[in-house]
Design an enzyme around this catalytic site. Structure first.
Site, PDB file in Angstrom:
ATOM      1  N   ASP A 230     -93.795 -89.873  44.631  1.00  0.00           N
ATOM      2  CA  ASP A 230     -92.246 -90.299  44.089  1.00  0.00           C
ATOM      3  C   ASP A 230     -91.225 -90.692  45.215  1.00  0.00           C
ATOM      4  OD1 ASP A 230     -92.170 -89.213  40.337  1.00  0.00           O
ATOM      5  OD2 ASP A 230     -94.016 -88.135  41.652  1.00  0.00           O
TER       6      ASP A 230
ATOM      7  N   GLU B 296     -84.961 -92.911  39.363  1.00  0.00           N
ATOM      8  CA  GLU B 296     -85.314 -92.100  38.870  1.00  0.00           C
ATOM      9  C   GLU B 296     -84.369 -91.146  39.602  1.00  0.00           C
ATOM     10  OE1 GLU B 296     -88.850 -91.383  37.480  1.00  0.00           O
ATOM     11  OE2 GLU B 296     -88.543 -89.192  36.761  1.00  0.00           O
TER      12      GLU B 296
ATOM     13  N   ASP C 269     -88.008 -97.166  38.528  1.00  0.00           N
ATOM     14  CA  ASP C 269     -88.552 -95.805  38.270  1.00  0.00           C
ATOM     15  C   ASP C 269     -89.876 -95.504  39.438  1.00  0.00           C
ATOM     16  OD1 ASP C 269     -90.412 -93.844  37.553  1.00  0.00           O
ATOM     17  OD2 ASP C 269     -90.072 -94.571  35.528  1.00  0.00           O
TER      18      ASP C 269
END
Ligand SMILES: Nc1ncnc2c1ncn2[C@@H]1O[C@H](COP(=O)(O)O)[C@@H](O)[C@H]1OP(=O)(O)O
Ligand SMILES: [Mg+2]
Ligand SMILES: [Mg+2]
Ligand SMILES: [Mg+2]
Length: 351
Positions: A48, A71, A143
């Site tokens: 991520d 995010e 995201d």
């Protein structure tokens, strides 16, 4: 004459492709201690963080004035105790940024051999995602891995990037490294990106960029309606979906999968309706979880609303504010699903 948002689309495709390649390679090498648990108890991995660093670096170079609502943030990674994870994220991000130029990539994007960034530049790139959103102006929303739980179990996940202008989504991408290119060949080639531009329609392209298919939601053959829904019972009220199935006499089993890949599947007719009702914990849905998907549904001839029939508002900040529950479907079925949702809500004394 070039089409509106042509350059934005080109850059966004480059960013999502590189992030998809990165996350696929991270999955194959991920070790257990490379996942942290965030304050809201959701997992976040080195994948991520490094994907957000890569996408934001590319956007920052091409569009230095554009804010980004992303995010993740780098606060945890800046702590001394996480220096090992930070080094891993830097190495992964630089590996992705310095890979040889591919389709649609030009040297002015700051990519390719020799284009390493410093640790500080990459931490700052992650933190470029701290924009608070808003009603006016132009901003991206990202995201870097949507469906982190799906990513961790080798299921569906998506790299999602959208451009929002004055609260309206104008460009959206959903990169799905684990999604079969052809729905009728589940064991065939995997890896697709759904790309949509407002007023210009939607397409599915392969990760390698060699194939593009235009998308429209096909009408549902009577008696074959089914749901696309979450795998995680904590993310959506799956019992509520069962009640809607009863009300609409749906007999086909739902297609359960993680992430915004559900929107891509709806757009290509792999499921009739994506219904996502809240679980009642007060969780507010985020703009990066629905921006690309909502434009994709609309440009493919479908309708997306909340459970009260209102359109989604991307101008309220990082979250979707008062939008409550989502119904996305083709024009032929959205109305009947909305009516059933309202009936089921009335049965339990909710609106
Ligand atoms: N409590 C929650 N309720 C609804 N969605 C959540 C919740 N916690 C995390 N999410 C987000 O739900 C999405 C996944 O939904 P689904 O289960 O349908 O794939 C992800 O965006 C995930 O964030 P993340 O991006 O961190 O994975
Ligand atoms: Mg998350
Ligand atoms: Mg998400
Ligand atoms: Mg995520």
């Amino acid at each position: 004459m070039t089409l509106p948002y042509a350059f934005e689309k080109q850059v966004a495709l480059v960013a999502v492709r590189r992030a998809c390649a990165l996350t696929s390679s991270v999955f194959n090498r991920l070790v257990k201690n490379e996942t942290l648990t965030k304050g809201d108890k959701s997992p976040v991995t080195v994948g991520d963080y490094s994907a957000q660093a890569v996408v934001n670096t590319i956007l920052g170079r091409a569009f230095p004035a554009d804010p980004i609502v992303g995010e993740e943030d780098a606060a945890e990674m800046r702590q001394e105790s996480n220096s090992e994870l930070k080094n891993r994220i830097i190495a992964l991000a630089n590996e992705a940024l310095t890979a040889p130029l591919g389709p649609g990539e030009t040297s002015d994007l700051g990519l390719g051999p020799g284009q390493e960034r410093t640790p500080e530049e990459l931490m700052d790139a992650i933190d470029r995602g701290g924009d608070q959103g808003g009603r006016t102006g132009r901003r991206w929303t990202l995201d870097p891995i949507d469906g982190t739980k799906g990513f961790l179990r080798g299921g569906q996940y998506a790299v999602c990037l959208a451009l929002i202008v004055d609260g309206k989504v104008v460009l959206g991408l959903i990169g799905c490294p684990n999604l079969p290119v052809k729905s009728d060949e589940p064991n065939g080639r995997k890896g697709c990106i759904f790309v949509v531009v407002k007023g210009q329609g939607a397409e599915q392209v392969t990760l390698s960029g060699d194939r593009s298919v235009p998308l429209t939601i096909p009408p549902v053959v009577p008696g074959t309606l089914n749901f696309l829904e979450s795998v995680e019972a904590a993310h959506a009220d799956l019992a509520f979906n069962n009640r809607i199935s009863e009300l609409l006499n749906i007999t086909r089993a739902p297609a359960r999968m993680d992430s915004q890949a559900k929107y891509g599947c709806l757009a290509r007719g792999d499921g009739g309706v994506y219904l996502r009702m809240p679980t009642g914990t007060g969780y507010r849905e985020k703009i990066w979880d629905h921006a690309s998907g909502s434009l994709l549904v609309e440009e493919c001839g479908g309708i997306i609303t909340d459970s009260r029939g209102k359109s989604l508002d991307f101008g309220l900040g990082r979250s979707l504010g008062e939008n409550y529950g989502f119904i996305a479907a083709g024009k032929d079925v959205h109305g009947q699903v909305l009516a059933a949702v309202q009936q089921a809500l009335a049965e339990i004394g909710r609106k």
